[in-house]
Design a protein around this motif. Sequence first.
Motif, PDB file in Angstrom:
ATOM      1  N   LEU A  59      16.082 -45.986   1.086  1.00  0.00           N
ATOM      2  CA  LEU A  59      15.430 -47.202   0.596  1.00  0.00           C
ATOM      3  C   LEU A  59      15.015 -48.103   1.759  1.00  0.00           C
ATOM      4  O   LEU A  59      15.663 -48.106   2.817  1.00  0.00           O
ATOM      5  N   ARG A  60      13.949 -48.863   1.525  1.00  0.00           N
ATOM      6  CA  ARG A  60      13.513 -49.904   2.453  1.00  0.00           C
ATOM      7  C   ARG A  60      12.993 -51.054   1.607  1.00  0.00           C
ATOM      8  O   ARG A  60      12.137 -50.845   0.740  1.00  0.00           O
ATOM      9  N   SER A  82       7.521 -47.026 -10.287  1.00  0.00           N
ATOM     10  CA  SER A  82       7.619 -48.387  -9.742  1.00  0.00           C
ATOM     11  C   SER A  82       8.700 -48.500  -8.669  1.00  0.00           C
ATOM     12  O   SER A  82       8.720 -49.469  -7.915  1.00  0.00           O
ATOM     13  N   PHE A  83       9.590 -47.523  -8.577  1.00  0.00           N
ATOM     14  CA  PHE A  83      10.676 -47.554  -7.595  1.00  0.00           C
ATOM     15  C   PHE A  83      10.217 -47.196  -6.179  1.00  0.00           C
ATOM     16  O   PHE A  83      10.968 -47.365  -5.233  1.00  0.00           O
ATOM     17  N   TYR A  84       9.010 -46.655  -6.022  1.00  0.00           N
ATOM     18  CA  TYR A  84       8.577 -46.092  -4.747  1.00  0.00           C
ATOM     19  C   TYR A  84       7.684 -47.030  -3.952  1.00  0.00           C
ATOM     20  O   TYR A  84       6.827 -47.714  -4.509  1.00  0.00           O
ATOM     21  N   GLY A  89      24.686 -48.584   1.141  1.00  0.00           N
ATOM     22  CA  GLY A  89      23.674 -49.363   1.853  1.00  0.00           C
ATOM     23  C   GLY A  89      22.268 -49.023   1.379  1.00  0.00           C
ATOM     24  O   GLY A  89      21.950 -49.168   0.207  1.00  0.00           O
ATOM     25  N   GLU A  90      21.454 -48.532   2.292  1.00  0.00           N
ATOM     26  CA  GLU A  90      20.062 -48.203   1.997  1.00  0.00           C
ATOM     27  C   GLU A  90      19.890 -46.740   1.581  1.00  0.00           C
ATOM     28  O   GLU A  90      18.799 -46.180   1.720  1.00  0.00           O
ATOM     29  N   ARG A  91      20.947 -46.128   1.079  1.00  0.00           N
ATOM     30  CA  ARG A  91      20.887 -44.733   0.628  1.00  0.00           C
ATOM     31  C   ARG A  91      21.520 -44.617  -0.752  1.00  0.00           C
ATOM     32  O   ARG A  91      22.465 -45.325  -1.085  1.00  0.00           O
ATOM     33  N   LEU A  92      20.976 -43.707  -1.539  1.00  0.00           N
ATOM     34  CA  LEU A  92      21.492 -43.454  -2.882  1.00  0.00           C
ATOM     35  C   LEU A  92      21.365 -41.954  -3.124  1.00  0.00           C
ATOM     36  O   LEU A  92      20.407 -41.329  -2.662  1.00  0.00           O
ATOM     37  N   ALA A  93      22.331 -41.380  -3.795  1.00  0.00           N
ATOM     38  CA  ALA A  93      22.266 -39.963  -4.167  1.00  0.00           C
ATOM     39  C   ALA A  93      22.676 -39.841  -5.628  1.00  0.00           C
ATOM     40  O   ALA A  93      23.479 -40.633  -6.128  1.00  0.00           O
ATOM     41  N   PHE A  94      22.117 -38.828  -6.302  1.00  0.00           N
ATOM     42  CA  PHE A  94      22.513 -38.600  -7.690  1.00  0.00           C
ATOM     43  C   PHE A  94      22.339 -37.135  -8.049  1.00  0.00           C
ATOM     44  O   PHE A  94      21.591 -36.407  -7.398  1.00  0.00           O
ATOM     45  N   VAL A 133      16.199 -50.536  -7.240  1.00  0.00           N
ATOM     46  CA  VAL A 133      16.611 -49.142  -7.319  1.00  0.00           C
ATOM     47  C   VAL A 133      18.134 -49.090  -7.204  1.00  0.00           C
ATOM     48  O   VAL A 133      18.709 -49.383  -6.161  1.00  0.00           O
ATOM     49  N   THR A 134      18.767 -48.769  -8.321  1.00  0.00           N
ATOM     50  CA  THR A 134      20.221 -48.607  -8.380  1.00  0.00           C
ATOM     51  C   THR A 134      20.501 -47.317  -9.139  1.00  0.00           C
ATOM     52  O   THR A 134      19.616 -46.766  -9.794  1.00  0.00           O
ATOM     53  N   GLY A 135      21.735 -46.857  -9.066  1.00  0.00           N
ATOM     54  CA  GLY A 135      22.111 -45.681  -9.847  1.00  0.00           C
ATOM     55  C   GLY A 135      21.871 -45.901 -11.327  1.00  0.00           C
ATOM     56  O   GLY A 135      21.366 -45.017 -12.026  1.00  0.00           O
ATOM     57  N   ALA A 136      22.196 -47.096 -11.825  1.00  0.00           N
ATOM     58  CA  ALA A 136      22.003 -47.400 -13.246  1.00  0.00           C
ATOM     59  C   ALA A 136      20.517 -47.404 -13.616  1.00  0.00           C
ATOM     60  O   ALA A 136      20.129 -46.908 -14.675  1.00  0.00           O
ATOM     61  N   ALA A 137      19.666 -47.955 -12.749  1.00  0.00           N
ATOM     62  CA  ALA A 137      18.225 -47.991 -13.033  1.00  0.00           C
ATOM     63  C   ALA A 137      17.631 -46.585 -12.999  1.00  0.00           C
ATOM     64  O   ALA A 137      16.804 -46.236 -13.853  1.00  0.00           O
ATOM     65  N   ILE A 138      18.053 -45.773 -12.027  1.00  0.00           N
ATOM     66  CA  ILE A 138      17.592 -44.374 -11.953  1.00  0.00           C
ATOM     67  C   ILE A 138      18.001 -43.644 -13.233  1.00  0.00           C
ATOM     68  O   ILE A 138      17.202 -42.935 -13.848  1.00  0.00           O
TER      69      ILE A 138
END
Length: 120
Positions: A104-105, A27-29, A79-84, A8-13
Amino acid sequence: MLTAFKAVTGAAIKQAIEGRDARMLSSFYADDAVVRVIDRNNPPSKPREVRGRAAITTFWDDICGRAMTHKVETSIADGERLAFTQDCAYPDGTKVFCIATLELRDGKIVRQTVVQAWDE
């Protein structure tokens, strides 16, 4: 057919959302993930909660199955957080703006909060 695990990355999202790829998004969850949706019909005191990967898959199947465009504008990772942020448009011109935060975990989304506003 299962989609291979992709981090799970910004690019993949961006790729999955803009490509309306519900299978990739699902599949990201993590199996026990929760998606909270806050909008006009689901205020902060009573957000919509979508619990578990099966329900989240149904959620993304619905969204990705709609005749609309999606554009991920900005993504920020820490880190273990992403926002978009995401801009969406229906063929009739109705627009939707969303901002989402992800926790994320082990490389999977365990908690997502979506705040969205629609043209009225």
